[in-house]
Design an enzyme around this catalytic site. Structure first.
Site: not given
Ligand code: NDP
Length: 450
Positions: A162, A220, A319
């Site tokens: 990214k 991540h 989430k």
């Protein structure tokens, strides 16, 4: 670059369609990989024309039509050495084998590859999660070491592709103003948060065995931590850059060595998000509620070295969060002494690096309008320029260039499991309750980040 082949094992899967092929299309559109042959392989009874259709849809109109026209699909059981030999024989030039497979199938496919002699120049590209725990990761590393040299193994963490995440390097190491104050003397805490609106989206088969800790924090978010906390590398060449990241992760462990006190876990119950009614996680098709998989995890770690000792790094990902928040926030300590007569300063300075929207903000206090002795918070903001490629395009560029800089080295993958394993053990022992939060809310009330 010479002619080469990308072999996608798991060609009919979700990752291939949603992320990998669009990333490849964007890279091919730049003209950087001439002469690529694309081979898809999976168990499904597809033929090459169905595969070409999938590839063309993902690439977009008119992109790399030569690659699309030459793309081939081979029905394959990736756990069979004979099938894999057939796929490798179809390659033109050196091949990169992308394992877009469930982790357990990847491990079996690697075992099967040990029965073959892999051609010179073969690269292996492995998805996260790399193994399902530290032992599995080190066993997989041992198998991979028998197949190709470490620098030809690309363990993908697409967050490292990214452009905003890579911007951390420019921000820290190409400026004089931040780096000298990024240490325990000046920093109160570092938060790395990736709360997303996405719920399970039909991925129970994978997610129910992983959960937020393994799916997001172990991979991540620890990579982002490594970039935020690393010492300045002399160059961004793979060996140097990955050594500096490894230094950080080797020093990282649960805060105060108390994995129960420094972690939280929770899962969402039924709720409403963006006007959509969502069932509770436990009611989602394919979920085994008794497994107790968390959809939100928090973990506070210490980077126990000279620069950072004592500074809490608070990692969180959830989430089905209503107020989706994706950013790293570096909070500065309060000034040692504010002169009597200046008042109203109750916000600490903060440097915020947003991962979507991709922006940078520096929050601090200045004399506000009106009363010149009253302080007001202000924010300097800048947008990060978009990268020229989406994350999977960036990852694949590294693979085709034989440059493993943005991939995770074997020892680092094992370190990341070592960091979270005491927490997993505390959760299994029932030392940390599984909290609940309604889908669409901002998460459980009992959070370590408030
Ligand atoms: P899917 O279940 O959607 O796809 C898996 C693919 O593997 C299918 O094409 C499946 O084909 C194939 N497959 C399984 N077993 C075999 C076998 N024995 N021989 C040949 N093919 C086989 O998984 P995803 O695409 O979602 O995930 C793949 C990997 O990517 C996982 O490691 C995941 O963690 C990772 N990942 C996924 C992301 C995503 O958003 N999907 C994001 C980041 C990482 P068949 O249908 O025939 O079984």
């Amino acid at each position: 670059m010479t002619d080469q082949t990308l072999i996608i094992l798991g060609a009919s899967g979700d990752l291939t369609a949603r992320l990998l092929l669009p990333g490849l299309g964007a890279l091919l559109a730049t003209g950087q990989v001439p002469g690529l042959t694309l081979i898809g392989a999976a168990r499904d009874d597809w033929d090459s024309s169905r595969w070409r259709q999938r590839v063309a849809e993902s690439f977009g109109d008119g992109v790399a039509t030569d690659v699309v026209e030459r793309a081939r699909y081979l029905p394959t059981d990736v756990t069979s050495a004979d099938d894999l030999r057939r796929v490798l024989d179809a390659a033109e030039g050196p091949a990169a084998i992308f394992f877009a497979l469930p982790p357990a199938v990847t491990a079996r496919a690697c075992d099967a590859l040990t029965e073959l002699d892999l051609p010179e120049g073969t690269r292996l590209v492995l998805e996260k999660p790399f193994g399902i725990d530290g032992d599995a990761a080190s066993a997989l590393n041992r198998v991979l070491a028998r197949l190709v040299p470490e620098e030809r193994i690309h363990r993908v963490d697409h967050f490292l592709g990214k452009s905003t995440v890579l911007n951390i390097l420019g921000l820290r190491f190409a400026n004089r103003i931040f780096e000298p104050v990024l240490d325990a003397g000046h920093i109160a805490s570092v938060d790395i948060v990736f709360d997303e609106a996405l719920a399970l989206e039909g991925r129970a088969g994978y997610y129910d065995h992983a959960g937020a800790l393994a799916d997001m924090i172990q991979s991540h978010l620890l990579q982002i931590l490594a970039l935020l906390a690393m010492e300045a590398p002399t160059t961004l060449e793979a060996a140097e850059f990955r050594d500096r990241k490894a230094d950080v992760l080797r020093s990282t462990r649960p805060f105060s060595d108390d994995p129960a006190a420094c972690s939280r876990r929770a899962r969402y119950t039924a709720g409403e998000l963006d006007g959509r009614k969502l069932p509770g996680y436990a009611e989602e098709p394919g979920v085994e509620a008794s497994r107790g998989t968390e959809t939100l995890a928090e973990l506070v770690v210490t980077v126990d070295n000279w620069r950072w000792a004592g500074v809490p790094f608070r990692l969180r990902s959830g989430k089905a969060i209503g107020s989706s928040r994706k950013e790293a926030v570096i909070t500065f300590k309060r000034p040692p002494r504010i002169p009597d007569g200046l008042y109203g300063c109750d916000q600490p300075d903060r440097l915020r690096i947003g991962f979507g929207p991709d922006r940078l903000a520096l929050d601090f206090n200045i004399n506000g309008p009106g009363d010149p002795f009253e302080l007001d918070p202000v924010s300097l903001e800048a947008a990060f320029g978009p990268g020229d490629l989406p994350p999977y395009g960036e990852v694949l560029r590294g693979v085709f260039d034989n440059d493993p800089t943005l991939s995770v080295r074997g020892d680092t993958a094992e370190q990341c499991w070592r960091i979270v394993e005491p927490v997993v053990a505390a959760w299994r022992a029932g030392d940390v309750p599984l909290l609940e939060y309604p889908a669409g809310s901002s998460g459980p009330e009992d959070s370590l980040l408030t």
